[in-house]
Enzyme design. Structure first.
Site, PDB file in Angstrom:
ATOM      1  N   GLY A 148       0.804  -1.232   0.000  1.00  0.00           N
ATOM      2  CA  GLY A 148       0.000   0.000   0.000  1.00  0.00           C
ATOM      3  C   GLY A 148       0.828   1.269   0.000  1.00  0.00           C
ATOM      4  N   GLY A 189     -12.861  -1.913   3.043  1.00  0.00           N
ATOM      5  CA  GLY A 189     -12.185  -1.797   1.734  1.00  0.00           C
ATOM      6  C   GLY A 189     -10.757  -2.317   1.757  1.00  0.00           C
ATOM      7  CE  LYS A 243      -0.401  -6.646  -1.396  1.00  0.00           C
ATOM      8  NZ  LYS A 243      -1.212  -6.565  -0.178  1.00  0.00           N
TER       9      LYS A 243
HETATM   10  N1  HSE Z   1      -6.179  -6.882   0.216  1.00  0.00           N
HETATM   11  C1  HSE Z   1      -4.941  -6.219   0.368  1.00  0.00           C
HETATM   12  C2  HSE Z   1      -4.530  -6.273   1.837  1.00  0.00           C
HETATM   13  C3  HSE Z   1      -5.072  -4.800  -0.085  1.00  0.00           C
HETATM   14  O1  HSE Z   1      -5.340  -6.636   2.679  1.00  0.00           O
HETATM   15  O2  HSE Z   1      -3.372  -5.998   2.140  1.00  0.00           O
HETATM   16  C4  HSE Z   1      -3.775  -4.108  -0.311  1.00  0.00           C
HETATM   17  O3  HSE Z   1      -3.004  -4.735  -1.275  1.00  0.00           O
END
Ligand code: HSE
Length: 436
Positions: free
Chosen positions: A134, A187, A205
């Site tokens: 993020g 979200g 990732k």
């Molecule tokens: N679904 C992902 C998380 C969102 O929970 O980290 C960010 O990549």
């Protein structure tokens, strides 16, 4: 200088955050980029019409191809997610000579090699800071800030949803499904939340981090993946008694025999900073030979934290618009001709410590049967505790911590322990990393 025109695909959580931050901080952003940045064309099927900043977008339709084929658009920002139609839209944008910014980790992890090859050919940039952790600028840190180093290993809490679930289970004793629903409502979770809880999102990732750390092609299919669905509250509390916290970790390490690439729940000594990263927060530990260990911490999901990374990429692309493509920062940190084909280490050969929970009949000799199996396979025990019997009073949970052993030997030991008459059910196994 005229403002740069961008085309935005998707006005969901991250798209909405991008519009808000881009319009709210327009002046500061222009001072940094050297030019104004405007969204001249956006496409979304469904969006919140009350979103602040929408009035600054000249044109909003539901036609994503209209955006990638719009001759005025210089940078396409893909925030739709998934593979279809995202891959085709990105490839069309590249073919049209447009730069691309994306937060789509699934797309980069599985199709990045072909996307970067096409971008290289066209002399355009594909930027993807928001795809990993993020709001934490980990791509930039690894690709640029640590460029002098040989990276030895990286380990990260890189899925906010699963970290949020594990934290709420530990601190508040909340139910798994209940916390997952909250993560979805906020979200954080993926469109398919099994990606979060089964380790797939973290594996996307990790694939990207490993490529940038070691200069290897993206190899998502080679990642070992194990999620958090089998973690029970008792494991969380037994681990705490032994001085460990359980986190879903993505780990990549360069060894003499190949590169480790694995995502699984992991016991981490509670005195490590990373063991105390809670809630939706993410953290990545990177060990470089020159710099030593470095730790990056921040919000790993959510509208504005992710928008922060998306917009940083847009600014980077705007700054680089006039530079020679050959001199731009390479997509995967290393020059395309200098990528390495070092093998990914099979999971069987990976070495870690283990936490084992065995349910055994409470009678003399049982523990020695278990420890003999471990001893015969050269597995050294670091700690052992026997807990109160289960409710039916016939079985006792025995918790063992072992020193490092290969996955292959541990699989063999577990198979033999499960075959003992005095042992009931499956052995619960969680890997341990000291991250020293
Ligand atoms: N679904 C992902 C998380 C969102 O929970 O980290 C960010 O990549």
């Amino acid at each position: 200088m005229k403002p740069v025109k961008i085309g935005l695909l998707g006005l969901g959580t991250v798209g909405g955050g991008t519009v808000s931050v881009l319009t709210r901080n327009a002046e500061e952003i222009a001072r940094r980029a050297g030019r104004g940045i405007i969204i001249s064309h956006a496409a979304a099927k469904d969006y919140n019409r009350g979103l602040k900043g929408l009035d600054q977008i000249a044109r909003i339709t539901d036609d994503a191809y209209g955006v990638v084929n719009d001759p005025e658009v210089e940078i396409v920002v893909e925030l739709i997610g998934g593979y279809k139609p995202a891959l085709d839209l990105v490839m069309t944008a590249i073919a049209n000579g447009k730069h691309v910014v994306t937060a789509n980790k699934a797309l980069i992890a599985t199709h990045g090699n072909e996307i970067f090859a096409a971008a290289q050919k066209q002399g355009v940039t594909v930027a993807f800071e928001a795809a990993v952790a993020g709001g934490i600028p980990i791509i930039k840190a690894l690709r640029e800030g640590l460029a002098a180093n040989q990276i030895e290993w990286a380990a990260g809490i890189i899925n906010g949803t699963s970290n949020f679930i594990l934290t709420e289970m530990k601190d508040k004793g909340r139910d798994f499904d209940d916390v997952l629903k909250e993560a979805q409502a906020r979200g954080y979770a993926e469109a398919d939340p099994t990606f979060d809880i089964e380790g797939v999102d973290a594996a996307h990732k990790l694939t990207i981090l490993a490529s940038i750390a070691f200069g290897i092609p993206l190899q998502f299919d080679k990642v070992y993946k194990e999620g958090i669905t089998a973690i029970e509250r008792q494991d969380v509390s037994y681990a705490a008694e032994l001085g460990y916290n359980i986190k879903l970790l993505g780990i990549t390490r360069k060894t003499a025999n190949g590169i480790e690439l694995r995502v699984h729940p992991t016991l981490i000594p509670e005195h490590r900073l990373i063991a105390n990263v809670d809630g939706v927060m993410n953290a990545v530990l990177v060990k470089g030979d020159a710099v030593g260990p470095t730790l990056y911490y921040g919000a790993g999901a959510g509208a504005e934290p992710t928008a922060s990374a998306v917009i940083a990429d847009i600014i980077d692309v705007v700054r680089a618009l006039t530079t020679d493509p050959g001199n731009r920062v390479p997509h995967l940190a290393f020059q395309p001709k200098s990528m390495s084909n070092i093998a990914i280490l099979p999971m069987d050969e990976v070495q870690t410590g283990y936490y084992l929970r065995v349910h055994a009949v409470d009678k003399p000799g049982v523990l020695s049967d278990v420890t003999t199996i471990l001893g015969d396979l050269g597995i050294s025990i670091e700690a052992i505790i026997q807990k109160q019997p289960d409710e039916d009073a016939t079985l006792v949970p025995v918790i063992l911590l072992t020193q490092k052993v290969t996955e292959k030997n541990m699989n063999e030991a577990i198979r033999k322990i499960e075959a003992l008459d005095s042992v009931s059910g499956k052995v619960r196994r969680i890997r341990v990393e000291t991250l020293a």
